[in-house]
Design an enzyme around this catalytic site. Structure first.
Site, PDB file in Angstrom:
ATOM      1  N   ASP A   1      -6.047  -6.463   4.374  1.00 38.64           N
ATOM      2  CA  ASP A   1      -7.204  -5.575   4.339  1.00 38.64           C
ATOM      3  C   ASP A   1      -7.991  -5.616   3.046  1.00 38.64           C
ATOM      4  O   ASP A   1      -9.021  -4.941   2.933  1.00 38.64           O
ATOM      5  CB  ASP A   1      -6.766  -4.145   4.679  1.00 38.64           C
ATOM      6  CG  ASP A   1      -6.510  -4.034   6.161  1.00 38.64           C
ATOM      7  OD1 ASP A   1      -7.214  -4.733   6.907  1.00 38.64           O
ATOM      8  OD2 ASP A   1      -5.607  -3.299   6.568  1.00 38.64           O
TER       9      ASP A   1
ATOM     10  N   HIS B   1       2.596  -4.453   0.133  1.00 39.43           N
ATOM     11  CA  HIS B   1       3.023  -4.457   1.529  1.00 39.43           C
ATOM     12  C   HIS B   1       4.517  -4.196   1.575  1.00 39.43           C
ATOM     13  O   HIS B   1       5.246  -4.664   0.708  1.00 39.43           O
ATOM     14  CB  HIS B   1       2.707  -5.810   2.183  1.00 39.43           C
ATOM     15  CG  HIS B   1       2.733  -5.743   3.665  1.00 39.43           C
ATOM     16  ND1 HIS B   1       3.887  -5.898   4.388  1.00 39.43           N
ATOM     17  CD2 HIS B   1       1.740  -5.497   4.558  1.00 39.43           C
ATOM     18  CE1 HIS B   1       3.605  -5.758   5.668  1.00 39.43           C
ATOM     19  NE2 HIS B   1       2.318  -5.513   5.802  1.00 39.43           N
TER      20      HIS B   1
HETATM   21  N1  ACO Z   1      -1.354   0.194  -6.054  1.00 39.73           N
HETATM   22  C1  ACO Z   1      -0.592   0.617  -7.074  1.00 39.73           C
HETATM   23  N2  ACO Z   1       0.737   0.697  -7.047  1.00 39.73           N
HETATM   24  C2  ACO Z   1       1.345   0.346  -5.909  1.00 39.73           C
HETATM   25  C3  ACO Z   1       0.635  -0.092  -4.775  1.00 39.73           C
HETATM   26  C4  ACO Z   1      -0.763  -0.176  -4.880  1.00 39.73           C
HETATM   27  N3  ACO Z   1      -1.517  -0.600  -3.854  1.00 39.73           N
HETATM   28  N4  ACO Z   1       1.505  -0.374  -3.774  1.00 39.73           N
HETATM   29  C5  ACO Z   1       2.722  -0.089  -4.252  1.00 39.73           C
HETATM   30  N5  ACO Z   1       2.632   0.333  -5.553  1.00 39.73           N
HETATM   31  C6  ACO Z   1       3.730   0.662  -6.470  1.00 39.73           C
HETATM   32  C7  ACO Z   1       4.378   1.994  -6.106  1.00 39.73           C
HETATM   33  O1  ACO Z   1       3.753   3.067  -6.770  1.00 39.73           O
HETATM   34  C8  ACO Z   1       5.786   1.748  -6.566  1.00 39.73           C
HETATM   35  O2  ACO Z   1       5.803   1.875  -7.982  1.00 39.73           O
HETATM   36  P1  ACO Z   1       7.075   2.500  -8.751  1.00 39.73           P
HETATM   37  O3  ACO Z   1       8.192   1.537  -8.509  1.00 39.73           O
HETATM   38  O4  ACO Z   1       6.626   2.596 -10.166  1.00 39.73           O
HETATM   39  O5  ACO Z   1       7.309   3.849  -8.117  1.00 39.73           O
HETATM   40  C9  ACO Z   1       6.035   0.280  -6.253  1.00 39.73           C
HETATM   41  O6  ACO Z   1       4.736  -0.335  -6.281  1.00 39.73           O
HETATM   42  C10 ACO Z   1       6.688   0.020  -4.890  1.00 39.73           C
HETATM   43  O7  ACO Z   1       5.863   0.601  -3.914  1.00 39.73           O
HETATM   44  P2  ACO Z   1       6.403   1.338  -2.624  1.00 39.73           P
HETATM   45  O8  ACO Z   1       5.512   2.513  -2.352  1.00 39.73           O
HETATM   46  O9  ACO Z   1       7.873   1.567  -2.729  1.00 39.73           O
HETATM   47  O10 ACO Z   1       6.179   0.253  -1.531  1.00 39.73           O
HETATM   48  P3  ACO Z   1       6.172   0.511   0.020  1.00 39.73           P
HETATM   49  O11 ACO Z   1       6.733  -0.700   0.610  1.00 39.73           O
HETATM   50  O12 ACO Z   1       6.792   1.804   0.371  1.00 39.73           O
HETATM   51  O13 ACO Z   1       4.601   0.651   0.330  1.00 39.73           O
HETATM   52  C11 ACO Z   1       2.397   0.181   1.011  1.00 39.73           C
HETATM   53  C12 ACO Z   1       3.831  -0.343   0.893  1.00 39.73           C
HETATM   54  C13 ACO Z   1       2.400   1.505   1.776  1.00 39.73           C
HETATM   55  C14 ACO Z   1       1.550  -0.813   1.816  1.00 39.73           C
HETATM   56  C15 ACO Z   1       1.789   0.369  -0.399  1.00 39.73           C
HETATM   57  O14 ACO Z   1       1.839  -0.858  -1.095  1.00 39.73           O
HETATM   58  C16 ACO Z   1       0.357   0.904  -0.355  1.00 39.73           C
HETATM   59  O15 ACO Z   1       0.161   2.098  -0.131  1.00 39.73           O
HETATM   60  N6  ACO Z   1      -0.668  -0.004  -0.591  1.00 39.73           N
HETATM   61  C17 ACO Z   1      -2.058   0.428  -0.593  1.00 39.73           C
HETATM   62  C18 ACO Z   1      -2.544   0.696   0.814  1.00 39.73           C
HETATM   63  C19 ACO Z   1      -2.711  -0.565   1.622  1.00 39.73           C
HETATM   64  O16 ACO Z   1      -3.360  -1.519   1.206  1.00 39.73           O
HETATM   65  N7  ACO Z   1      -2.158  -0.536   2.839  1.00 39.73           N
HETATM   66  C20 ACO Z   1      -2.318  -1.624   3.803  1.00 39.73           C
HETATM   67  C21 ACO Z   1      -1.000  -2.267   4.122  1.00 39.73           C
HETATM   68  S1  ACO Z   1      -1.265  -3.629   5.205  1.00 39.73           S
HETATM   69  C22 ACO Z   1      -1.565  -2.934   6.705  1.00 39.73           C
HETATM   70  O17 ACO Z   1      -1.115  -1.870   7.057  1.00 39.73           O
HETATM   71  C23 ACO Z   1      -2.396  -3.699   7.601  1.00 39.73           C
END
Ligand code: ACO
Length: 432
Positions: free
Chosen positions: A366, A308
């Protein structure tokens, strides 16, 4: 108290400049950089709004490090335990919890605005039966602006209130109609004797052939899911609603924009993506290989329902929904549900894995909501539509706050331009 200031200095000889530091009731201070461009000719650069507060708001507060979520100051754990969804809607929209009389009046107004115009029904037949429910929802909710010319004067508080009631009351009807259309069953008219949630479930699962009997445990689970999704401060879809609203667009168009933004798998579409992921993993023995693919960033594989932007400790909604998930599976005698067991096993592996621990990735709301929806008999494609139904309350409250904010301006970000600088046009005959 003396005004707090932040001083920005430059290495290129531009004189340093002071900015006011604004303090909220709780949460981080905010540096007010509005005068930056006028004073220095420079912009700030913050794609994804990692460090930018886009507005003032009184509605929802999140502390991502401590896993805190509060609606109008009330902790989500207490609200989810003790309130009904419409009570929460009243709180989010009006700022205070309703007393019995206020709640009664609020419920009565919502209940008496659940029907949609008969002509709105014709919109559905313009869609293919296999259209994604979110595609249908975007279109039909946007179309409401063509039906309610009397309530789209956004500068009139009473008109805004009427639009808010219309949206909150009609979204369950429109969402359920979307489902009925895809199944080919007749649309069910709302029943005023039922509660908001029971009415929604009735319009989803009832048919004219049989009496529909609500199940209190399942109704309570649905109510709780709606509460958990009702608002979440300046997330992507809410910011979309605010940006659309900042142009003076009508509320129905703004909420339709929010629905489009919510659809993405990085946001509301994650609940649907979680179930697809679990189906793909299929068996606990395949978890290590899946986790390896995620960690190798192989083919954009992500652990859906994890991570998140704000919560870096845990998502308090995920804890509540996991409990609800247990209750629902127990009620339906699905304790041994394969999907639920797989989700729990996957969660355990991820929570102990260094990749996820290091990046502070925890289950979000979720991760478990999809399993609850599935147990309630809701098809996967409808998950995000139900999220939209719940979030409409937050969107409309945030939109109303935006319109009433004296600081409100059209949302118009600037850019760091990296394209070609001015060059002379080359006529076709001279191009290589
Ligand atoms: N699985 C694997 N790796 C992940 C995930 C994940 N679910 N989420 C983040 N990471 C990793 C990224 O690849 C990144 O790795 P790196 O540092 O090696 O490049 C690191 O964790 C940081 O992630 P960011 O993308 O910078 O985090 P951001 O805050 O931009 O993204 C987000 C948050 C979009 C929710 C992301 O975690 C994601 O896409 N999760 C999966 C989708 C999801 O469950 N979304 C629902 C969110 S809750 C809602 O909207 C109700």
């Amino acid at each position: 108290m003396a005004e707090k200031l932040a001083t920005l200095s430059f290495s290129d000889g531009t004189p340093s400049i002071d900015f006011p530091v604004l303090t909220g009731s709780v949460g981080p201070d905010v540096i007010d950089v509005r005068a930056l461009y006028a004073k220095t000719g420079k912009f700030t650069y913050d794609p994804g709004f990692m460090s930018t507060a886009s507005c003032r708001s009184n509605i929802t507060y999140i502390d991502g490090d401590q896993g805190i979520l509060q609606y109008r100051g009330y902790p989500i754990e207490q609200i989810a335990e003790d309130c009904s969804f419409l009570e929460v809607a009243y709180l989010i929209m009006n700022g205070e919890l309703p007393n019995q009389k206020q709640l009664g009046e609020f419920v009565d107004i919502v209940t008496h605005h659940t029907m949609v115009h008969e002509q709105l029904m014709r919109f559905y037949s313009g869609f293919r039966r296999d259209a994604h429910p979110m595609a249908v929802l975007c279109g039909v909710v946007g179309a409401l602006s063509a039906f309610y010319h009397d309530s789209i004067n956004i500068h009139d508080a009473r008109s805004r209130e009427i639009s808010a009631f219309r949206l909150i009351a009609k979204l369950p009807t429109i969402t359920a109609m979307t489902y009925k259309y895809t199944t080919g069953q007749p649309f069910m008219y709302p029943k005023n004797a039922l509660s908001y949630v029971d009415n929604f479930l009735y319009m989803m699962f009832g048919t004219p052939c049989e009496e529909y009997k609500p199940n209190p445990t399942l109704s309570r689970a649905m109510d709780r899911i709606l509460i958990l999704h009702a608002d979440h401060e300046q997330n992507a879809s809410t910011s979309t609603v605010r940006l659309a609203g900042s142009t003076g667009a009508n509320p129905f168009a703004c909420i339709s924009a929010g629905i489009a933004s919510l659809w993405g798998p990085a946001h509301g579409g994650a609940n649907e993506a979680v179930l697809k992921m679990l189906a793909e993993i299929e068996d606990a023995k395949n978890i290590p290989a899946f986790i390896k693919r995620v960690k190798d960033k192989d083919g954009h594989a992500m652990l859906m329902g994890f991570g998140h932007r704000v919560y870096k400790n845990y998502d308090p909604r995920a804890k509540i929904i996991q409990k609800t998930c247990h209750e629902v599976l127990e009620e339906l005698d699905l304790k041994d549900d394969k999907l639920f067991k797989l989700a729990m096993a996957l969660e355990k592996v991820a929570l102990e894995d260094e990749y996820f621990v290091k990046r502070k990735l925890y289950p979000n709301v979720d991760f478990y909501s999809g399993i609850v929806y599935k147990a309630l008999g809701i098809p996967v494609a409808m998950f995000t539509a139900i999220f939209a139904l719940a979030r409409t309350v937050g969107w409309i409250a945030q939109w109303n706050e935006l319109i009433s904010d004296p600081d409100q301006k059209i949302g118009r970000p600037r850019q760091l331009f990296t394209g070609a600088a001015r060059r002379e046009f080359v006529p076709m005959a001279k191009r290589k």
